[in-house]
Write an enzyme that holds these catalytic residues in place. Structure first.
Site, mmCIF file in Angstrom:
data_model
loop_
_atom_site.group_PDB
_atom_site.id
_atom_site.type_symbol
_atom_site.label_atom_id
_atom_site.label_comp_id
_atom_site.label_asym_id
_atom_site.label_seq_id
_atom_site.Cartn_x
_atom_site.Cartn_y
_atom_site.Cartn_z
ATOM 1 N N GLU A 122 -65.318 -7.780 -23.051
ATOM 2 C CA GLU A 122 -64.669 -7.931 -24.357
ATOM 3 C C GLU A 122 -63.686 -6.797 -24.581
ATOM 4 O O GLU A 122 -63.959 -5.651 -24.226
ATOM 5 C CB GLU A 122 -65.746 -7.953 -25.452
ATOM 6 C CG GLU A 122 -65.223 -8.180 -26.857
ATOM 7 C CD GLU A 122 -64.872 -6.886 -27.591
ATOM 8 O OE1 GLU A 122 -64.078 -6.944 -28.540
ATOM 9 O OE2 GLU A 122 -65.401 -5.819 -27.194
ATOM 10 N N SER A 123 -62.523 -7.103 -25.143
ATOM 11 C CA SER A 123 -61.489 -6.121 -25.460
ATOM 12 C C SER A 123 -61.062 -5.402 -24.178
ATOM 13 O O SER A 123 -60.550 -6.036 -23.269
ATOM 14 C CB SER A 123 -61.983 -5.158 -26.540
ATOM 15 O OG SER A 123 -60.918 -4.403 -27.070
ATOM 16 N N ALA A 124 -61.259 -4.071 -24.077
ATOM 17 C CA ALA A 124 -60.907 -3.387 -22.837
ATOM 18 C C ALA A 124 -61.725 -3.905 -21.669
ATOM 19 O O ALA A 124 -61.297 -3.809 -20.514
ATOM 20 C CB ALA A 124 -61.100 -1.883 -22.981
#
Length: 551
Positions: free
Chosen positions: A219-221
């Site tokens: 998730e995200s990075a």
């Protein structure tokens, strides 16, 4: 222009929450599971009818002279290694207050470890490898949010990995390049992730896993890392499926060339060393790791993958345009209110509707009509929330889904717009990372300032469906949930799954959004002088005129 440090506070994905406890209740050592893997024997614990092995090292710790070196294999250890207590997070600066803040944590440079959660009687089980978020600055595999018991209940082995962060994971510098046969530097955190995948390939069968049925997800990075791994030839063949939750596709610095308005990665490293008063890499290696991490963040260093021609060969958009990425099935998606918790990224509110319209027309030229249709002046607050969400996440995730579909791979897109009373009251409907507790089925281990999730039948219905979709995808490449809607591939009339109250299929994902932001990216790339990044609205540079191959 990269994101300023002040804007990054909050742009973290889910970094850390309360640490996973080492175990509960009375037990004897004789009852603890022992696995004899090629790396060495480990003793874990049994919790919630799952076998858990914590803080298993997958590479030599990057200490002293090993700082800013590629991860090295560990020799097989002697005896039985205790794997019952949580490990340390990789070195990282403190995080500001907000829904993602986790308070004080244990951290160390000796952090290249992973956690394994397996069903008690696992045999040839599918494997999912979780890559945590945190802007490549914060985070840990040992977050309680990432407990794998619900995956184990569904017959899945969950592996959660640590990797070097911030300046320790992503510094490039000419001196470091001269230390390697390839003449490159940077991407150490990404090389850690690849080393962890290689460890899984060699060792997971001993835990009951199938080394040839591996899914990476993050998730995200962590989703950005999934994209990097899909793009890197060094990760090819180490996984067979991928899930990207709220990923993005910003411009990356090239190792030695200044391009797209960016400095080269080596120039960034040299400038940082100068700001920190270091005359050489030896001076930087002599610095205390925690002080170096904080000082680098304060000096404005932002970690990104580096285009080095070795680990990462070209910009992500170019890799996926050329079809050079891993040809694997994909789930990709985002949340409806991504930027509600990332307000530092939002452009300022205009003084009036007329001022907003005039500014957009001045910045976006012949693309301004399309921009104003999607983000009208009638509601400037919603306009800046939606424009930032789409410029960062919606465009990137749809682009990823389109790219895999072009390769003939099953490609599934989702929009998580589910919310609950405490999130709505805080103005955080569908906020960044809000899907993570549902993906893990774990509502009780969110960070202290996270809007509390009621543990009721409605929330469990969403969590169970998402867990079913994710784990069936890991098993077979098709996301299927018991008693829930069939998830059609994205290529079916831009079909997507909407998670809101309950999962339901929809068509025509965000009409017009991809076309506008692809047009913007294409022109900036064609100019060679502008990066494509988080800047939208009043933060955006003036859009270049149409270039070769761009509308």
């Amino acid at each position: 222009m990269k994101i300023p440090v002040r804007a990054l506070i909050g742009f973290v994905g889910l970094a850390l929450s309360t640490a996973v406890p080492a175990g509960t209740g009375e037990r004897s050592a004789a009852q603890d599971p022992v696995v004899d893997a090629p790396a060495g024997s480990v003793r874990g614990v049994i919790e919630d009818n799952a076998r858990k092995f914590r803080a298993i090292p997958y590479a030599k710790p990057p200490l002293g002279a090993l700082r800013w070196r590629a991860p090295q294999p560990l020799p097989r250890w002697a005896g039985i290694r205790a794997a019952q207590s949580r490990g340390a997070a990789c070195i990282q600066p403190p995080m500001a207050q907000g829904p993602y803040d986790r308070g004080a944590i244990d951290m160390s440079e000796d952090c290249l470890t992973l956690d394994v959660t397996a069903p008690e009687n696992a045999r040839n089980a599918p494997v999912m490898i979780w890559i945590h978020g945190g802007t490549l600055i914060w985070g840990s595999a040992q977050s309680a949010m990432y407990d794998g018991r619900e995956f184990a209940k569904r017959g899945i082995i969950l592996v959660s990995i640590n990797y070097r962060l911030g300046v320790l994971g992503y510094l490039a510098h000419p001196e470091l390049g001269r230390e390697t046969a390839e003449g490159v530097s940077g991407n150490y955190g990404l090389q850690d992730q690849i080393a962890a995948l290689q460890w899984v390939r060699r060792n997971i069968r001993a835990f009951g896993g199938d080394p040839h049925n591996v899914t990476i997800f993050g998730e995200s990075a962590g989703a950005l890392s999934v994209e990097y791994l899909m793009a890197s030839p060094h990760a090819r063949g180490l996984f067979g499926k991928a899930v990207a939750q709220s990923g993005y596709m910003f411009t990356m610095p090239e190792l030695r060339n200044a391009r797209y308005g960016e400095q080269s990665a080596e120039a960034i490293g040299v400038a940082l060393a100068g700001k920190l008063g270091a005359k050489s890499i030896a001076d930087l290696r002599a610095m205390d790791a925690r002080k170096l991490s904080v000082a680098s963040a304060m000096a404005g260093f932002l970690p990104y993958g580096t285009i080095d021609g070795h680990i990462l060969k070209r910009q992500l958009v170019d890799t996926f345009d050329r079809g050079e990425q891993a040809p694997v099935p994909l789930i990709a998606g985002l949340n409806s209110g991504e930027t509600r918790s990332l307000r530092q990224l939002l452009p300022p509110l205009p003084a009036s509707a007329d001022a907003y319209t005039a500014d957009i027309r001045a910045r976006y030229g012949d693309a301004s009509d399309a921009y104003l249709r999607l983000y009208p002046a009638t509601d400037p607050e919603q306009a800046r929330l939606d424009a930032s969400r789409d410029g960062i996440y919606s465009w990137a995730m749809e682009r990823l889904a389109r790219a895999q579909a072009r390769l003939g791979q099953p490609s599934y897109l989702y929009l998580f717009s589910h919310s609950y009373p405490s999130a709505d009251e805080a103005g955080l409907t569908g906020f960044h990372a809000s899907e993570v507790p549902f993906i893990f089925g774990n509502f009780q281990a969110t960070p202290p300032n996270w809007p509390r999730i009621p543990d009721d039948a409605g929330q469990r219905r969403i969590a169970d469906a998402m867990l079913d979709y994710w784990t069936s995808f890991a098993r077979t490449g098709r996301p299927i949930a018991q008693g829930a809607s069939e998830w059609l591939p994205f290529g079916t009339d831009n079909a997507f799954m909407r998670f809101e109250g309950g999962p339901r299929m929809a068509q025509k994902f965000m009409p017009g959004v991809f076309d506008l932001h692809e047009r913007i990216m294409c022109r900036r790339r064609a100019s060679g002088a502008q990066s494509w990044d988080w800047r939208v609205g009043a933060y955006a540079p003036v859009l270049p005129v149409a270039g070769k191959g761009c509308a």
